[in-house]
Design a protein around this motif. Sequence first.
Motif, PDB file in Angstrom:
ATOM      1  N   PRO A 182       0.844  -1.199   0.000  1.00 33.25           N
ATOM      2  CA  PRO A 182       0.000   0.000   0.000  1.00 33.25           C
ATOM      3  C   PRO A 182       0.886   1.258   0.000  1.00 33.25           C
ATOM      4  CG  PRO A 182      -0.685  -1.537   1.706  1.00 33.25           C
ATOM      5  CD  PRO A 182       0.606  -2.052   1.158  1.00 33.25           C
ATOM      6  N   VAL A 183       0.361   2.326  -0.577  1.00 32.41           N
ATOM      7  CA  VAL A 183       1.105   3.583  -0.670  1.00 32.41           C
ATOM      8  C   VAL A 183       0.547   4.549   0.362  1.00 32.41           C
ATOM      9  CG1 VAL A 183       1.797   5.461  -2.197  1.00 32.41           C
ATOM     10  CG2 VAL A 183       1.409   3.176  -3.150  1.00 32.41           C
ATOM     11  N   ASN A 184       1.415   5.098   1.209  1.00 31.93           N
ATOM     12  CA  ASN A 184       0.915   6.016   2.226  1.00 31.93           C
ATOM     13  C   ASN A 184       0.796   7.434   1.669  1.00 31.93           C
ATOM     14  OD1 ASN A 184       3.381   7.509   2.753  1.00 31.93           O
ATOM     15  ND2 ASN A 184       4.113   5.721   3.868  1.00 31.93           N
ATOM     16  N   ILE A 185       0.016   8.223   2.355  1.00 34.45           N
ATOM     17  CA  ILE A 185      -0.281   9.584   1.892  1.00 34.45           C
ATOM     18  C   ILE A 185       0.969  10.430   1.798  1.00 34.45           C
ATOM     19  CG2 ILE A 185      -1.441  11.730   2.590  1.00 34.45           C
ATOM     20  CD1 ILE A 185      -3.831  10.012   3.410  1.00 34.45           C
ATOM     21  N   ARG A 186       1.857  10.307   2.749  1.00 40.24           N
ATOM     22  CA  ARG A 186       3.092  11.106   2.718  1.00 40.24           C
ATOM     23  C   ARG A 186       3.897  10.820   1.446  1.00 40.24           C
ATOM     24  NH1 ARG A 186       6.491  11.769   7.840  1.00 40.24           N
ATOM     25  NH2 ARG A 186       5.166  13.598   7.912  1.00 40.24           N
ATOM     26  N   THR A 187       3.982   9.558   1.061  1.00 38.83           N
ATOM     27  CA  THR A 187       4.718   9.184  -0.145  1.00 38.83           C
ATOM     28  C   THR A 187       4.069   9.794  -1.382  1.00 38.83           C
ATOM     29  OG1 THR A 187       5.440   7.124   0.885  1.00 38.83           O
ATOM     30  CG2 THR A 187       5.549   7.232  -1.508  1.00 38.83           C
ATOM     31  N   ILE A 188       2.745   9.695  -1.457  1.00 37.64           N
ATOM     32  CA  ILE A 188       2.022  10.291  -2.596  1.00 37.64           C
ATOM     33  C   ILE A 188       2.262  11.799  -2.625  1.00 37.64           C
ATOM     34  CG2 ILE A 188      -0.246  10.747  -3.616  1.00 37.64           C
ATOM     35  CD1 ILE A 188      -1.171   8.067  -2.325  1.00 37.64           C
ATOM     36  N   TYR A 193      -8.964   1.412  -1.201  1.00 38.24           N
ATOM     37  CA  TYR A 193      -9.188   0.925   0.153  1.00 38.24           C
ATOM     38  C   TYR A 193      -7.938   1.194   0.966  1.00 38.24           C
ATOM     39  CZ  TYR A 193      -6.600  -3.349  -1.076  1.00 38.24           C
ATOM     40  OH  TYR A 193      -5.651  -4.247  -1.471  1.00 38.24           O
ATOM     41  N   SER A 194      -8.135   1.313   2.254  1.00 35.18           N
ATOM     42  CA  SER A 194      -7.011   1.615   3.133  1.00 35.18           C
ATOM     43  C   SER A 194      -6.562   0.355   3.859  1.00 35.18           C
ATOM     44  CB  SER A 194      -7.379   2.708   4.135  1.00 35.18           C
ATOM     45  OG  SER A 194      -8.416   2.270   4.967  1.00 35.18           O
ATOM     46  N   VAL A 195      -5.268   0.311   4.105  1.00 36.56           N
ATOM     47  CA  VAL A 195      -4.661  -0.766   4.867  1.00 36.56           C
ATOM     48  C   VAL A 195      -4.040  -0.119   6.094  1.00 36.56           C
ATOM     49  CG1 VAL A 195      -2.899  -2.577   4.861  1.00 36.56           C
ATOM     50  CG2 VAL A 195      -4.184  -2.067   2.754  1.00 36.56           C
ATOM     51  N   ARG A 196      -4.435  -0.570   7.255  1.00 41.47           N
ATOM     52  CA  ARG A 196      -3.922   0.010   8.505  1.00 41.47           C
ATOM     53  C   ARG A 196      -2.608  -0.657   8.895  1.00 41.47           C
ATOM     54  NH1 ARG A 196      -7.515   3.392  10.716  1.00 41.47           N
ATOM     55  NH2 ARG A 196      -9.713   3.102  10.277  1.00 41.47           N
ATOM     56  N   GLY A 197      -1.910   0.002   9.793  1.00 39.85           N
ATOM     57  CA  GLY A 197      -0.699  -0.573  10.350  1.00 39.85           C
ATOM     58  C   GLY A 197       0.559   0.128   9.879  1.00 39.85           C
ATOM     59  N   LYS A 198       1.693  -0.405  10.323  1.00 38.36           N
ATOM     60  CA  LYS A 198       2.990   0.191  10.036  1.00 38.36           C
ATOM     61  C   LYS A 198       3.251   0.307   8.533  1.00 38.36           C
ATOM     62  CE  LYS A 198       7.870  -0.384  10.925  1.00 38.36           C
ATOM     63  NZ  LYS A 198       8.923  -1.265  11.382  1.00 38.36           N
ATOM     64  N   SER A 199       2.865  -0.698   7.788  1.00 39.05           N
ATOM     65  CA  SER A 199       3.062  -0.690   6.332  1.00 39.05           C
ATOM     66  C   SER A 199       1.785  -0.279   5.612  1.00 39.05           C
ATOM     67  CB  SER A 199       3.487  -2.080   5.852  1.00 39.05           C
ATOM     68  OG  SER A 199       4.665  -2.485   6.476  1.00 39.05           O
TER      69      SER A 199
END
Length: 141
Positions: A25-31, A56-62
């Motif tokens: 999954p790609v996090n918002i900061r990276t985008i 869809y969102s994936v929770r957690g560290k990654s």
Amino acid sequence: MMISKRGRYALIVMVDLARHNGGEPVNIRTIADRNNLSEKYIEQIMVTLNKFGMVYSVRGKSGGYKLKKQPSEYTVGDILRALEGALEPISGLAYELDKSSGAGEDIEYIMMWKGLYDTINRYVDGITLESLAENDRNFKV
């Protein structure tokens, strides 16, 4: 009709996700960093895209976001309508068409606007997210 900054940014975000589809999954900061966009603004856009079943969102560290479908299954029209609503060249076109179903004096003008509306939708529905992600400038419309 003008596409808002929100609609334009949604396309940028979706293209970014399409280009990085299949992996983590790609996090918002990276985008935000890759596209020089505000994280807060992307967060708002993601809420809408998630609501419309596009991501869809994936929770957690990654954690982060992923596309729900393949990039080839999204059109620019799908994305813009999720953020902008109907892509009508004049407000209330559907109402005006219903009201002018008779032989009113405005029917010629309403039909002109409907023709523009149909052309806009045909064009944006003919461009897939996949073609944007691949930098395909030869959109098949």
